[in-house]
Design a protein around this motif. Sequence first.
Motif, PDB file in Angstrom:
ATOM      1  N   TYR A 160       0.836  -1.205   0.000  1.00 14.15           N
ATOM      2  CA  TYR A 160       0.000   0.000   0.000  1.00 14.15           C
ATOM      3  C   TYR A 160       0.871   1.255   0.000  1.00 14.15           C
ATOM      4  N   ALA A 161       1.955   1.181   0.792  1.00  9.93           N
ATOM      5  CA  ALA A 161       2.869   2.326   0.836  1.00  9.93           C
ATOM      6  C   ALA A 161       3.536   2.542  -0.511  1.00  9.93           C
ATOM      7  N   MET A 162       3.761   1.474  -1.249  1.00  9.90           N
ATOM      8  CA  MET A 162       4.364   1.555  -2.582  1.00  9.90           C
ATOM      9  C   MET A 162       3.333   1.847  -3.661  1.00  9.90           C
ATOM     10  N   ASN A 163       2.061   2.002  -3.286  1.00 13.74           N
ATOM     11  CA  ASN A 163       0.964   2.268  -4.232  1.00 13.74           C
ATOM     12  C   ASN A 163       0.757   1.104  -5.206  1.00 13.74           C
ATOM     13  N   LYS A 164       1.022  -0.126  -4.695  1.00 15.11           N
ATOM     14  CA  LYS A 164       0.868  -1.318  -5.528  1.00 15.11           C
ATOM     15  C   LYS A 164      -0.187  -2.271  -4.978  1.00 15.11           C
ATOM     16  N   LEU A 165      -0.815  -1.938  -3.902  1.00 17.13           N
ATOM     17  CA  LEU A 165      -1.824  -2.829  -3.344  1.00 17.13           C
ATOM     18  C   LEU A 165      -3.039  -2.870  -4.278  1.00 17.13           C
ATOM     19  N   GLY A 166      -3.398  -4.064  -4.634  1.00 14.66           N
ATOM     20  CA  GLY A 166      -4.481  -4.246  -5.607  1.00 14.66           C
ATOM     21  C   GLY A 166      -3.964  -4.589  -6.979  1.00 14.66           C
ATOM     22  N   ASP A 167      -2.674  -4.304  -7.240  1.00 18.98           N
ATOM     23  CA  ASP A 167      -2.065  -4.665  -8.510  1.00 18.98           C
ATOM     24  C   ASP A 167      -1.606  -6.130  -8.443  1.00 18.98           C
ATOM     25  N   LYS A 168      -1.518  -6.750  -9.588  1.00 17.54           N
ATOM     26  CA  LYS A 168      -1.059  -8.131  -9.639  1.00 17.54           C
ATOM     27  C   LYS A 168       0.456  -8.172  -9.477  1.00 17.54           C
ATOM     28  N   THR A 169       0.927  -9.017  -8.550  1.00  9.62           N
ATOM     29  CA  THR A 169       2.361  -9.207  -8.328  1.00  9.62           C
ATOM     30  C   THR A 169       2.672 -10.691  -8.334  1.00  9.62           C
ATOM     31  N   THR A 170       3.882 -11.026  -8.737  1.00 17.01           N
ATOM     32  CA  THR A 170       4.309 -12.421  -8.756  1.00 17.01           C
ATOM     33  C   THR A 170       4.772 -12.831  -7.359  1.00 17.01           C
ATOM     34  N   LEU A 171       4.935 -14.151  -7.182  1.00 17.89           N
ATOM     35  CA  LEU A 171       5.422 -14.663  -5.906  1.00 17.89           C
ATOM     36  C   LEU A 171       6.833 -14.154  -5.622  1.00 17.89           C
ATOM     37  N   ALA A 172       7.660 -14.110  -6.646  1.00 16.28           N
ATOM     38  CA  ALA A 172       9.037 -13.649  -6.476  1.00 16.28           C
ATOM     39  C   ALA A 172       9.052 -12.176  -6.065  1.00 16.28           C
ATOM     40  N   GLU A 173       8.190 -11.366  -6.699  1.00 14.37           N
ATOM     41  CA  GLU A 173       8.142  -9.948  -6.340  1.00 14.37           C
ATOM     42  C   GLU A 173       7.645  -9.768  -4.906  1.00 14.37           C
ATOM     43  N   ASP A 174       6.664 -10.556  -4.520  1.00 15.29           N
ATOM     44  CA  ASP A 174       6.135 -10.438  -3.166  1.00 15.29           C
ATOM     45  C   ASP A 174       7.167 -10.868  -2.131  1.00 15.29           C
ATOM     46  N   ALA A 175       7.984 -11.908  -2.462  1.00 18.42           N
ATOM     47  CA  ALA A 175       9.010 -12.382  -1.529  1.00 18.42           C
ATOM     48  C   ALA A 175      10.169 -11.407  -1.444  1.00 18.42           C
ATOM     49  N   ALA A 176      10.432 -10.711  -2.537  1.00 21.65           N
ATOM     50  CA  ALA A 176      11.565  -9.770  -2.580  1.00 21.65           C
ATOM     51  C   ALA A 176      11.149  -8.341  -2.267  1.00 21.65           C
ATOM     52  N   ILE A 177      10.031  -8.153  -1.605  1.00 20.28           N
ATOM     53  CA  ILE A 177       9.536  -6.819  -1.321  1.00 20.28           C
ATOM     54  C   ILE A 177      10.509  -6.046  -0.424  1.00 20.28           C
ATOM     55  N   ASP A 178      10.597  -4.780  -0.671  1.00 23.28           N
ATOM     56  CA  ASP A 178      11.513  -3.932   0.093  1.00 23.28           C
ATOM     57  C   ASP A 178      10.869  -3.574   1.435  1.00 23.28           C
ATOM     58  N   THR A 179      11.344  -4.184   2.478  1.00 20.70           N
ATOM     59  CA  THR A 179      10.778  -3.950   3.810  1.00 20.70           C
ATOM     60  C   THR A 179      11.458  -2.785   4.535  1.00 20.70           C
ATOM     61  N   THR A 180      12.372  -2.071   3.835  1.00 18.48           N
ATOM     62  CA  THR A 180      13.083  -0.946   4.455  1.00 18.48           C
ATOM     63  C   THR A 180      12.549   0.398   3.997  1.00 18.48           C
ATOM     64  N   ILE A 181      11.486   0.379   3.194  1.00 18.31           N
ATOM     65  CA  ILE A 181      10.923   1.599   2.659  1.00 18.31           C
ATOM     66  C   ILE A 181      10.532   2.537   3.806  1.00 18.31           C
ATOM     67  N   LYS A 182      10.791   3.834   3.615  1.00 18.18           N
ATOM     68  CA  LYS A 182      10.450   4.819   4.624  1.00 18.18           C
ATOM     69  C   LYS A 182       8.998   5.261   4.425  1.00 18.18           C
ATOM     70  N   SER A 183       8.152   4.810   5.326  1.00 19.38           N
ATOM     71  CA  SER A 183       6.732   5.159   5.249  1.00 19.38           C
ATOM     72  C   SER A 183       6.099   4.823   6.589  1.00 19.38           C
ATOM     73  N   PRO A 184       5.118   5.638   7.012  1.00 20.87           N
ATOM     74  CA  PRO A 184       4.401   5.286   8.241  1.00 20.87           C
ATOM     75  C   PRO A 184       3.639   3.966   8.096  1.00 20.87           C
ATOM     76  N   TYR A 185       3.496   3.502   6.866  1.00 25.13           N
ATOM     77  CA  TYR A 185       2.804   2.229   6.614  1.00 25.13           C
ATOM     78  C   TYR A 185       3.774   1.041   6.579  1.00 25.13           C
ATOM     79  N   ASN A 186       5.100   1.309   6.843  1.00 30.18           N
ATOM     80  CA  ASN A 186       6.069   0.217   6.887  1.00 30.18           C
ATOM     81  C   ASN A 186       6.041  -0.373   8.291  1.00 30.18           C
TER      82      ASN A 186
END
Length: 610
Positions: free
Chosen positions: A519-545
């Motif tokens: 959601y913080a990346m403005n991608k929630l609701g978009d289709k993502t692959t398993l690899a993209e979901d596993a490699a998500i950037d968990t260091t993003i600066k956002s109050p939603y992180n």
Amino acid sequence: MTDFKDDGQESQKKMSFKEHILAELEKANQIRKEKEEELLRQDLKAEELKMKEREAEEARQKTIVLYNDYQEEMAKSTENSQDSVHESEQETENQSEMDANESLLGFEESSISSESEGLETSENDGSEEIDSQSFSHSESAFGSDDSQESEKVSLVGSDLSETIPFTPITILNPADIGFVLEDEQEAETSESTTSQPVQDEQAHFTSDTDINQDEASEASHAVGGLVKKRYSKRQETDRVAKKISMVLISSILAIVVIIALASSLFVYNAVNPVDKKDNKYVQVEIPAGSGNKLIGQVLEENGLIKSGTVFNFYTKFKNFSNFQSGYYNLQKSMSLDEIARALQKGGTDKPTKPVLGKILIPEGYTIKQISKAVTDNSNTKSTKDKTPFKSQDFLNLIQDETFIKEMVKKYPRLLSSLPKKEDAIYQLEGYLFPATYDYYKDTDIRSLIDEMLATTDATLSPYYDSIEASGKTVNEVLTLASLVEKEGSTDEDRRDIASVFYNRLQNGMALQSNIAILYAMNKLGDKTTLAEDAAIDTTIKSPYNIYTNTGLMPGPVDSPSLSAIDATVKPANTDYLYFVANVKTGEVFYAKTYEAHSANVEKYVNNQIQ
């Protein structure tokens, strides 16, 4: 008024077509009657010809019978005449022999007497006497021939059938030979003279017979000609009758085909929408206890269908049943099937505004997704059917501070704990309840968002007291429910996942959900692959992180369903701190320790991705 006029014209067309058909049938019946009368007259003429033919045949048979009778009579007469002639000849022959014998005896006696007398007289006297006796004997013989000839003539005269052959009589006296020859010549002359009338009569009879045969032949030819003429006329009549029959049959078949095509076209038009371009709503009331026939009449009277009769039979054929009473807002652009399905759903107890369309907001949609959903009319399957609303107008109003303040005042229990504008991407994110919304002629974006907020407020009304009693706010419940909505797929999983989130919050642990990062990346609701979901950037600066930040996000990340809200308000009682879902099956596996959780991640996520 236009609809009733069109119905009248349609009815008039139907009647004129029916009258035209009846007129054509009447003409065909008139032609058939005339042809039947003509055939009857021809049959009468044929009977007359048959009677004449029978009369001619009877006349010919009578002529043949008369001719045969005459032939038999002539044959009998000829046979009798031949017998008579034969008997007469036999008698004549016998008589001639007797006369000849008598003459011979007389001649011998005269010779003897003359010899004895010659002794006594002179020689001259004796010779004269002998000559005179001889002459007398000749006359006697001649006289017998005359009688014989007259008898013969009389016999010949009595027979008119044929010439009687003359049988010559043997004359013993040489002196009588000359007379006998003369008698034969005269007999032949007499015989030829006598036979001439007989031959003439036979010729006349033969001529009459030939004439009768000619007349019979002519009559037979005449009858044959009449029969042939009658047969030819009969054939001509049959040909004309066949042509008329073919014309009548062809006409009837053509009429039947036209009626069938017209009926098929009428049914086809009756099943399809009255006007595909007319989206105006027509409100109708279906009385309680109405059957298919009465419902069809109501719909036809309001111009929603073309034929109530077709509606009655069509709905029965398609097994449409359980129609509900009430008020309905229907459109002329709806097909008969669509109207039938709408009637099955049920109407309203009171008249309502006509619905122009529907907007579908699925569970878990974000405001970004909702802004696009409001532009689509979900009442039809066509993607080209749009609402009068614009996506940007929706996003502009959803962020309008004045509008938000108005809504806070209108729904204080729901919106009193809204996140701050600077903290949340959208303050009203998660407060627009996922559901299907009708829009009307006077519906605008403001009234549409207002209705969505009102639905959420009504849904949370049973939970407000429990939320306050637990020390939580509505915003906290909706925020956590937005994560539970995306992480769990069943009610049981959602209750367990809500328990895990509460356990981690109580232990001061980060929630660590990828949903908030997307959601913080403005991608929630978009289709993502398993690899993209596993490699998500968990260091993003956002109050939603919520990997780097403990506690909840500033506000919800999607619109949670009632199931997710209920699971968040009433979580399960567990001591799980971790969960992971099988990326292929969706099955959720829980763990109390990090080691067990790491093993689950390796098994159900990393190995599946590889």
